[in-house]
Enzyme design. Structure first.
Site, PDB file in Angstrom:
ATOM      1  N   LEU A   1       0.236   4.839  32.426  1.00 57.47           N
ATOM      2  CA  LEU A   1      -0.949   5.700  32.522  1.00 57.47           C
ATOM      3  C   LEU A   1      -2.128   5.087  31.458  1.00 57.47           C
ATOM      4  CD1 LEU A   1       0.547   9.093  32.669  1.00 57.47           C
ATOM      5  CD2 LEU A   1      -0.897   7.988  34.604  1.00 57.47           C
TER       6      LEU A   1
ATOM      7  N   VAL B   1       3.063   3.605  24.501  1.00 58.02           N
ATOM      8  CA  VAL B   1       2.585   3.433  25.998  1.00 58.02           C
ATOM      9  C   VAL B   1       3.117   4.675  26.643  1.00 58.02           C
ATOM     10  CG1 VAL B   1       2.745   2.075  27.917  1.00 58.02           C
ATOM     11  CG2 VAL B   1       2.919   0.869  25.949  1.00 58.02           C
TER      12      VAL B   1
ATOM     13  N   ASP C   1      -6.627  14.602  15.211  1.00 59.35           N
ATOM     14  CA  ASP C   1      -7.016  13.273  15.870  1.00 59.35           C
ATOM     15  C   ASP C   1      -7.820  13.775  17.458  1.00 59.35           C
ATOM     16  OD1 ASP C   1      -7.561  10.698  16.490  1.00 59.35           O
ATOM     17  OD2 ASP C   1      -5.429   9.947  17.209  1.00 59.35           O
TER      18      ASP C   1
HETATM   19  N1  LIG Z   1      -0.110  13.938  29.864  1.00 54.98           N
HETATM   20  C1  LIG Z   1      -0.821  12.856  30.262  1.00 54.98           C
HETATM   21  N2  LIG Z   1      -0.852  12.761  31.823  1.00 54.98           N
HETATM   22  C2  LIG Z   1      -1.661  11.958  32.148  1.00 54.98           C
HETATM   23  N3  LIG Z   1      -2.248  10.781  31.351  1.00 54.98           N
HETATM   24  C3  LIG Z   1      -1.665  10.707  30.284  1.00 54.98           C
HETATM   25  C4  LIG Z   1      -1.088  11.691  29.485  1.00 54.98           C
HETATM   26  N4  LIG Z   1      -1.026  11.294  28.279  1.00 54.98           N
HETATM   27  C5  LIG Z   1      -1.715  10.190  28.142  1.00 54.98           C
HETATM   28  N5  LIG Z   1      -2.124   9.850  29.345  1.00 54.98           N
HETATM   29  C6  LIG Z   1      -2.706   8.578  29.466  1.00 54.98           C
HETATM   30  O1  LIG Z   1      -2.307   7.482  28.346  1.00 54.98           O
HETATM   31  C7  LIG Z   1      -3.545   6.992  27.600  1.00 54.98           C
HETATM   32  C8  LIG Z   1      -2.741   6.612  26.307  1.00 54.98           C
HETATM   33  O2  LIG Z   1      -2.299   8.054  25.441  1.00 54.98           O
HETATM   34  P1  LIG Z   1      -2.011   8.158  23.989  1.00 54.98           P
HETATM   35  O3  LIG Z   1      -2.272   9.459  23.913  1.00 54.98           O
HETATM   36  O4  LIG Z   1      -0.978   7.200  23.871  1.00 54.98           O
HETATM   37  O5  LIG Z   1      -3.301   7.452  23.514  1.00 54.98           O
HETATM   38  P2  LIG Z   1      -4.930   7.827  22.716  1.00 54.98           P
HETATM   39  O6  LIG Z   1      -4.938   9.260  22.969  1.00 54.98           O
HETATM   40  O7  LIG Z   1      -5.765   7.200  24.102  1.00 54.98           O
HETATM   41  O8  LIG Z   1      -4.728   7.078  21.542  1.00 54.98           O
HETATM   42  P3  LIG Z   1      -4.167   7.434  20.322  1.00 54.98           P
HETATM   43  O9  LIG Z   1      -2.876   6.996  20.454  1.00 54.98           O
HETATM   44  O10 LIG Z   1      -4.912   6.837  19.196  1.00 54.98           O
HETATM   45  O11 LIG Z   1      -4.261   8.822  20.064  1.00 54.98           O
HETATM   46  C9  LIG Z   1      -4.383   8.113  27.685  1.00 54.98           C
HETATM   47  O12 LIG Z   1      -5.861   7.504  27.446  1.00 54.98           O
HETATM   48  C10 LIG Z   1      -4.236   8.651  29.055  1.00 54.98           C
HETATM   49  O13 LIG Z   1      -5.000   7.923  29.820  1.00 54.98           O
END
Ligand SMILES: Nc1ncnc2c1ncn2[C@@H]1O[C@H](COP(=O)(O)OP(=O)(O)OP(=O)(O)O)[C@@H](O)[C@H]1O
Ligand SMILES: *[C@@H]1O[C@H](CO)[C@@H](O)[C@H](O)[C@H]1NC(C)=O
Ligand SMILES: *[C@@H]1O[C@H](CO)[C@@H](O)[C@H](O)[C@H]1NC(C)=O
Ligand SMILES: *[C@@H]1O[C@H](CO)[C@@H](O)[C@H](O)[C@H]1NC(C)=O
Ligand SMILES: *[C@@H]1O[C@H](CO)[C@@H](O)[C@H](O)[C@H]1NC(C)=O
Ligand SMILES: *[C@@H]1O[C@H](CO)[C@@H](O)[C@H](O)[C@H]1NC(C)=O
Ligand SMILES: *[C@@H]1O[C@H](CO)[C@@H](O)[C@H](O)[C@H]1NC(C)=O
Ligand SMILES: *[C@@H]1O[C@H](CO)[C@@H](O)[C@H](O)[C@H]1NC(C)=O
Ligand SMILES: *[C@@H]1O[C@H](CO)[C@@H](O)[C@H](O)[C@H]1NC(C)=O
Length: 868
Positions: A561, A568, A682
């Site tokens: 995603l 990831v 964050d």
């Molecule tokens: N619960 C969820 N449902 C759908 N997509 C998700 C979900 N959580 C994360 N994602 C997808 O995965 C990506 C990565 O999420 P993640 O929280 O790891 O990183 P981030 O918030 O983009 O950055 P950081 O790790 O610096 O906070 C997100 O940008 C989103 O597109």
């Protein structure tokens, strides 16, 4: 007969006269003769400027000074901007009945008032006094009214116990005076008391028992210091039948709202921002005297209460009502709430039992095909009794109530549960006779010394040591010691053999049944099979890595995603088609298992409509995986910044304000969690996720805490977060407060308005960093169009709304943290903007008016009380 100073005299004569007076008092103490002239001239000298009309040597003629036979009985020098320190021997004015010094800037120690036995009314509030001497209020036997309100410079002090000597006290106002400690249980000696105002202090502890039967009418205990405050139940209100006004907002009260039907004069009841649970009693809804009531931001449960038309009410904010409109709850919900009631509506149930479908991820409850099959409330510190309402869960198979503090008897109705297989009540304090269950029920009762067994045993397994089939505790050791004690050891072998055969069958069977959750929870420790299904352990759901591999097609590329700083995120699809988001962390320096697990327990309890639900976790070897609710529309940043690339449509302004409000509510909830306050640290559009209805939920809360070394209490941490969203002070010092999130929220608002990223180095250097650029331009609101997203459709109504949000964004990103509002203010500003578009339901409309209610709304006040 000793009239000495009745006529004007010059100060020299005054001086000699006071010497003479000293003589008199020494010689003739029995007449208790005194002259107040000496003190009054000292007082006049001590005050600056001299109070108006205090000239001439006859102090009894001074303005607002009253005497009887040359003794001062009353002084009123309120609100004259007086400075100075009062002379310490104020209590030489032994005939004083009234003292009004309020609203000046008097400083230093308050002189003792001890033994002023004629004193009736005292107003000292709104000064700069710094301390109160010990015993200051002793012997005030005539005192009727004491007010010190708003003495913000006072050193911490406690409610003076000696006030019990003032048995005529009618009014006591010590609001905002830096009080600490508890409310002493002395109200049976203050039977005249009608008004007790103790708002805005740092008081803690429970309500005193002696409130019961007191005549108090106005009771203000609201707004104790953030994270502290009064606690325990508010049960005693039921017996305070003279109450008119009760302000309890912003404390830590728990338990249910009592039956207030005997409080027939109560018109104003403010209970918002506590941790009250349970169903709002119908007797409150029908209480005819009630005019104003606030219940929002608790954990109230059951049907959404609908108060009468004339009643001003706030209900929304965090609560756990089963529906958003009035009307009855689902019958399963009603039954579970009946059950919770007999446990005193524990907080952990209220936190999780939200909405009208117990099968939709309620903790402690496991369903099969929409029916409740398992209730596992083991080890929850439950008190109270076992509700007969359990008998209404007709599909119940497993009921675990072991290791609590439950009293009372086991309801006989439980024997009617046709599907029941396991009933575990070990280690409680149950009494009465245990009912007799059919033999197929594994009924464990050890550790209840008062529990009797009627009907002489039989094969029902009610004898304490016969339940060798109890999987979690049935280790080989336990079995063999039972075995050696039992005379019928052959029978024992048979039981064990049957148990193992049953177990093998069960393990086979489990793979084929839909109803695996409830069964597996108790089987897992025994099998050495691959663990392929989630396991419920208390409030945690443990997702075995094999299970996660299965649902993500072995973490396949096509299921990704997105990627973030911590790892990831994969899409997982369950057998029934439901999806989950699986966050697999890349872990160089991850926390130890124990530490991580402890924080996950807390994370699991943090639940809110606008927070992405945390579903479970996996810690196996090097794997650290967190599982969340799947958000089908992805992140806000995709919709805000990349809609062109994704061939989608830009967000409308209405959608944007609604998202802003959702985020504000989610973060406000995090900030308000009493036990362990969360600071997100964050907040940014990629951590704001959207559902198919384009409503937003905040993701990744608590993650920084889990990842960052340093432990839960460290306020000073390595700077976590993302450039562009960091408040300057935090970036510079690493000091974390809630204002870090408020700042980041302000940045998100700017992004919603401008459609521009917080940091965008593809732009001209002056626009590179969104915050200074935005603030500079919006400094003059007429230029607002320069920062407004071109993809927005701008009509007048929208422009007006954008201006308000821009103003809020600037407020939230104020350079000085103390000038930033708290999250609640953000909610209050946004609510009316969202309602402008959404058809107004009455309760929401009133929530908008909450601004009027909210004392903390006003900047200057919140500056004082934000504790910063
Ligand atoms: N619960 C969820 N449902 C759908 N997509 C998700 C979900 N959580 C994360 N994602 C997808 O995965 C990506 C990565 O999420 P993640 O929280 O790891 O990183 P981030 O918030 O983009 O950055 P950081 O790790 O610096 O906070 C997100 O940008 C989103 O597109
Ligand atoms: C008040 O009176 C009591 C009893 O008469 C005495 O013990 C006490 O010292 C007095 N206090 C002051 C401050 O004068
Ligand atoms: C009194 O206290 C207020 C608030 O703390 C302060 O602003 C003011 O300067 C003080 N005045 C004096 C005279 O000390
Ligand atoms: C409030 O009192 C608690 C102790 O009950 C203390 O830990 C806390 O620091 C106090 N808060 C303030 C702001 O004084
Ligand atoms: C109300 O008062 C009556 C009479 O004193 C008493 O019997 C009843 O229990 C009270 N009700 C509640 C809810 O306390
Ligand atoms: C009820 O609340 C409203 C709005 O806050 C206020 O104007 C009104 O005076 C209150 N009524 C009473 C009876 O307190
Ligand atoms: C039960 O209480 C104990 C001691 O107060 C505490 O350590 C434990 O965490 C509590 N358990 C739950 C589930 O609340
Ligand atoms: C069980 O449910 C019925 C109907 O829903 C209700 O009337 C009854 O009071 C409930 N029994 C218990 C013990 O709660
Ligand atoms: C157990 O219950 C009895 C009443 O049935 C009570 O007297 C006793 O205090 C309780 N014990 C504990 C430890 O709660």
């Amino acid at each position: 007969m000793f009239s000495i100073t009745a006529h004007p005299v010059n100060s020299k004569t005054l001086h000699s006269i006071s010497k003479l007076l000293l003589c008199f008092t020494l010689l003739c103490t029995y007449t208790a003769i005194a002259d107040d002239g000496a003190f009054m001239s000292k007082l006049a000298k001590a005050l600056s400027p001299t109070p108006s009309g205090w000239s001439g040597s006859s102090f009894c003629d001074w303005k607002n000074v009253r005497c009887t036979t040359n003794r001062v009985t009353s002084i009123n020098i309120a609100s004259q901007s007086l400075t100075g320190t009062l002379p310490p021997d104020l209590n030489s004015l032994s005939q004083l009945t009234s003292l009004s010094l309020q609203g000046n800037a008097l400083a230093g120690a308050l002189p003792s008032l001890a033994n002023l036995s004629m004193l009736q009314t005292v107003f000292l509030g709104g000064n700069n006094f710094t301390s109160i001497p010990n015993g200051c209020f002793q012997g005030l036997t005539s005192l009727q009214s004491l007010s010190m309100a708003d003495s913000v410079n006072l050193a911490q002090w406690a409610i003076p116990a000696e006030l019990t000597q003032s048995t005529n006290l009618v009014k006591l106002d010590l609001g905002n005076t830096n009080l600490i400690g508890t409310l002493p249980d002395v109200f049976d000696s203050l039977l005249s008391l009608q008004e007790l105002r103790l708002s805005y202090n740092n008081l803690t502890g429970g309500l005193p028992k002696t409130f019961a039967g007191s005549g108090i009418q106005y009771l203000w205990l609201n707004n104790q210091k953030d994270g502290f405050g009064f606690s325990g139940t508010i049960e005693v209100l039921a017996s305070m039948t003279h109450l008119s006004q009760v302000w309890f907002q912003k404390n830590l009260f728990t338990g249910a709202i009592p039956d207030l039907s005997n409080c027939t004069t109560l018109f104003d009841l403010q209970l918002r921002y506590n941790q009250l649970t349970g169903v709002v009693p119908p007797s409150l809804i029908s209480l005819s005297s009630l005019q104003n009531v606030s219940l929002d931001n608790n954990m109230l449960q059951g049907p959404f209460p609908s108060f009468g038309k004339g009643v001003k009410v706030t209900l929304e904010g965090v609560n756990s009502f089963c529906r958003k409109d009035s009307g009855p709850c689902d019958s399963r919900v009603t039954t579970l709430l009946d059950i919770a009631k007999d446990f005193g509506y524990p907080v952990q149930l209220a936190r999780s039992w939200i909405g009208n479908d117990p099968c939709n991820d309620w903790s402690f409850v496991v369903c099969g095909a929409g029916k409740i099959v398992t209730v596992n409330l083991a080890k929850q510190n439950l008190t109270g009794t076992i509700s007969p309402a359990f008998a209404n869960l007709t599909d119940l198979r497993n009921l675990y109530l072991n290791d609590n503090h439950l009293g009372g008897s086991i309801p006989g109705g439980l024997t009617n549960l046709a599907q029941l297989e396991v009933l575990d009540v070990t280690n409680n304090n149950l009494s009465g006779d245990a009912p007799k269950f059919p033999t197929k029920v594994k009924f464990s009762t050890t550790g209840n010394p008062l529990l009797g067994h009627s009907g002489g045993g039989g094969g029902s397994g009610t004898t304490p040591s016969s339940d060798s089939g109890d999987a979690p505790s049935g280790s080989p050791n336990a079995i063999s010691s039972d075995f050696s004690l039992s005379p019928a050891w052959i029978a024992g072998i048979v039981v064990i053999a049957v148990f193992f055969v049953a177990l093998v069958l069960l393990v086979f069977f489990v793979g084929h049944t839909k109803n695996w959750y409830g069964r597996l929870g108790k089987v897992k420790n025994l099998e050495n099979e691959k663990k392929v299904l989630p396991i419920i352990e208390g409030e945690c759901v443990i997702m075995p890595i094999h299970f996660l591999r299965q649902v993500t097609k072995n973490f396949s590329e096509e299921n990704i995603l997105g990627r973030g700083g911590f790892g990831v995120v994969y899409r997982g699809e369950l057998e029934d088609g439901n999806k989950i988001a699986v966050k697999r962390m890349k872990c160089g320096s991850c926390k130890g298992t124990k530490e991580l697990e402890a924080e996950i327990v807390v994370l699991r309890k943090v639940r809110h409509r606008h927070l992405v639900a945390f579903l479970g976790h996996c810690i196996e070897n090097d794997e650290r995986v967190l599982v969340y609710e799947y958000m089908p529309q992805g992140t806000l940043s995709q919709h805000l910044f990349s809609w062109r690339e994704n061939d989608s449509t830009p967000l409308s302004w209405k959608q944007r304000v609604t998202i802003a409000l959702d985020v504000a509510r989610g973060v406000e909830y995090l900030h308000r969690l009493a036990q362990q306050s969360f600071i997100h640290r964050d907040l940014k559009p990629s951590n704001i996720l959207l559902g198919d209805d384009m409503r937003a939920k905040v993701a990744d809360f608590g993650l920084v805490k889990i990842i960052a070394p340093g432990g839960k209490d460290s306020v000073w941490t390595q700077v976590a977060g993302t450039l562009g969203y960091l408040e300057p002070e935090y970036a510079a010092t690493g000091r974390v407060t809630r204002k870090v999130d408020v700042y980041a929220f302000g940045v998100v608002l700017m992004e919603l308005i401008s459609g521009r990223k917080a940091l965008d180095n593809s732009l001209d250097e002056e626009m590179w960093h969104l915050v200074p650029w935005f603030r500079r331009i919006v400094n003059n609101m007429e230029n607002i169009l320069q920062v407004t997203d071109e993809s927005l459709n701008l009509d007048d109504e929208t422009m007006e709304s954008i201006c308000k949000v821009a103003e809020l964004a600037c407020h939230c990103t104020a350079p000085e943290p103390h000038k930033r509002p708290d999250m609640g203010h953000g909610v209050n500003v946004l609510v009316p903007l969202v309602e402008q578009w959404n058809p107004i339901s009455t309760h929401q409309q009133e929530e908008g008016c909450d601004v009027i209610y909210e004392e903390n709304y006003d900047m200057s006040i919140s500056e004082i009380f934000s504790g910063r």
